[in-house]
Design a protein around this motif. Structure first.
Motif, short mmCIF file in Angstrom:
data_model
loop_
_atom_site.label_atom_id
_atom_site.label_comp_id
_atom_site.label_asym_id
_atom_site.label_seq_id
_atom_site.Cartn_x
_atom_site.Cartn_y
_atom_site.Cartn_z
N ARG A 1 0.80 -1.20 -0.04
CA ARG A 1 -0.12 0.09 -0.15
C ARG A 1 0.72 1.22 -0.02
O ARG A 1 0.72 2.29 -0.69
N CYS A 2 1.85 1.22 0.93
CA CYS A 2 2.99 2.36 0.68
C CYS A 2 3.56 2.60 -0.68
O CYS A 2 3.40 3.73 -0.99
N GLN A 3 3.86 1.33 -0.92
CA GLN A 3 4.45 1.58 -2.53
C GLN A 3 3.64 2.18 -3.36
O GLN A 3 3.78 2.83 -4.31
N SER A 4 2.26 1.49 -3.50
CA SER A 4 1.29 1.95 -4.40
C SER A 4 1.00 3.40 -4.25
O SER A 4 0.34 4.24 -5.26
N LEU A 5 1.06 3.95 -3.21
CA LEU A 5 0.80 5.58 -2.98
C LEU A 5 1.99 6.23 -3.21
O LEU A 5 1.72 7.40 -3.03
N GLY A 6 3.05 5.89 -3.42
CA GLY A 6 4.47 6.51 -3.53
C GLY A 6 5.12 7.03 -2.70
O GLY A 6 5.81 8.07 -2.39
N LEU A 7 4.76 6.37 -1.42
CA LEU A 7 5.46 6.57 -0.13
C LEU A 7 6.75 5.95 -0.01
O LEU A 7 6.90 4.92 -0.35
N ARG A 8 7.95 6.77 0.54
CA ARG A 8 9.23 6.14 0.71
C ARG A 8 9.23 5.83 2.02
O ARG A 8 9.34 6.31 3.02
N VAL A 9 9.37 4.31 2.35
CA VAL A 9 9.63 3.79 3.46
C VAL A 9 11.00 3.87 3.86
O VAL A 9 11.83 3.49 3.30
N VAL A 10 11.27 4.47 5.09
CA VAL A 10 12.81 4.82 5.60
C VAL A 10 12.97 3.61 6.58
O VAL A 10 14.31 3.38 6.64
N GLU A 11 12.26 3.28 7.21
CA GLU A 11 12.37 2.15 8.22
C GLU A 11 11.33 1.61 8.67
O GLU A 11 10.16 2.02 8.54
N MET A 12 11.60 0.25 9.17
CA MET A 12 10.39 -0.50 9.56
C MET A 12 10.90 -1.54 10.77
O MET A 12 12.08 -1.92 10.54
N ARG A 13 10.26 -1.37 11.70
CA ARG A 13 10.84 -2.41 12.91
C ARG A 13 9.67 -3.01 13.79
O ARG A 13 8.51 -2.30 13.86
N GLN A 14 9.92 -3.96 14.28
CA GLN A 14 8.87 -4.64 15.34
C GLN A 14 9.05 -4.22 16.52
O GLN A 14 10.38 -3.88 17.08
N LEU A 15 8.15 -3.58 17.08
CA LEU A 15 8.14 -2.93 18.46
C LEU A 15 8.07 -4.07 19.64
O LEU A 15 7.41 -5.44 19.49
N PRO A 16 8.52 -3.91 20.63
CA PRO A 16 8.62 -5.05 22.00
C PRO A 16 7.34 -4.91 22.20
O PRO A 16 6.28 -3.75 22.02
N GLU A 17 6.72 -6.07 22.85
CA GLU A 17 5.12 -6.13 23.18
C GLU A 17 5.01 -5.44 24.44
O GLU A 17 5.69 -5.54 25.31
#
Length: 65
Positions: free
Chosen positions: A49-65
């Motif tokens: 969805r980010c890609q299709s909207l032209g958004l540039r993802v600079v970081e992605m991470r799993q958060l602690p529970e």
């Protein structure tokens, strides 16, 4: 699982509303989307969805529970 996805720039409220399952904040020139991700398919769907909207993802991470 909870994740944080950082995208470049300031997302408008209209654009952020296309991610209803996530909360968002704007900080340091980035928009941070965060919230629960149910499985890998959901995560990959969000990234697509980010890609299709032209958004540039600079970081992605799993958060602690």
């Amino acid at each position: 699982m909870r994740y944080e996805i950082r995208v470049e720039g300031h997302m408008s409220e209209t654009l952020a509303s296309l991610f209803p399952e996530l909360d968002h904040v704007v900080m340091s020139g980035q928009t941070v989307l965060f919230g629960p991700i149910v499985d890998d398919a959901h995560l990959y769907g969000l990234l697509a969805r980010c890609q299709s909207l032209g958004l540039r993802v600079v970081e992605m991470r799993q958060l602690p529970e």
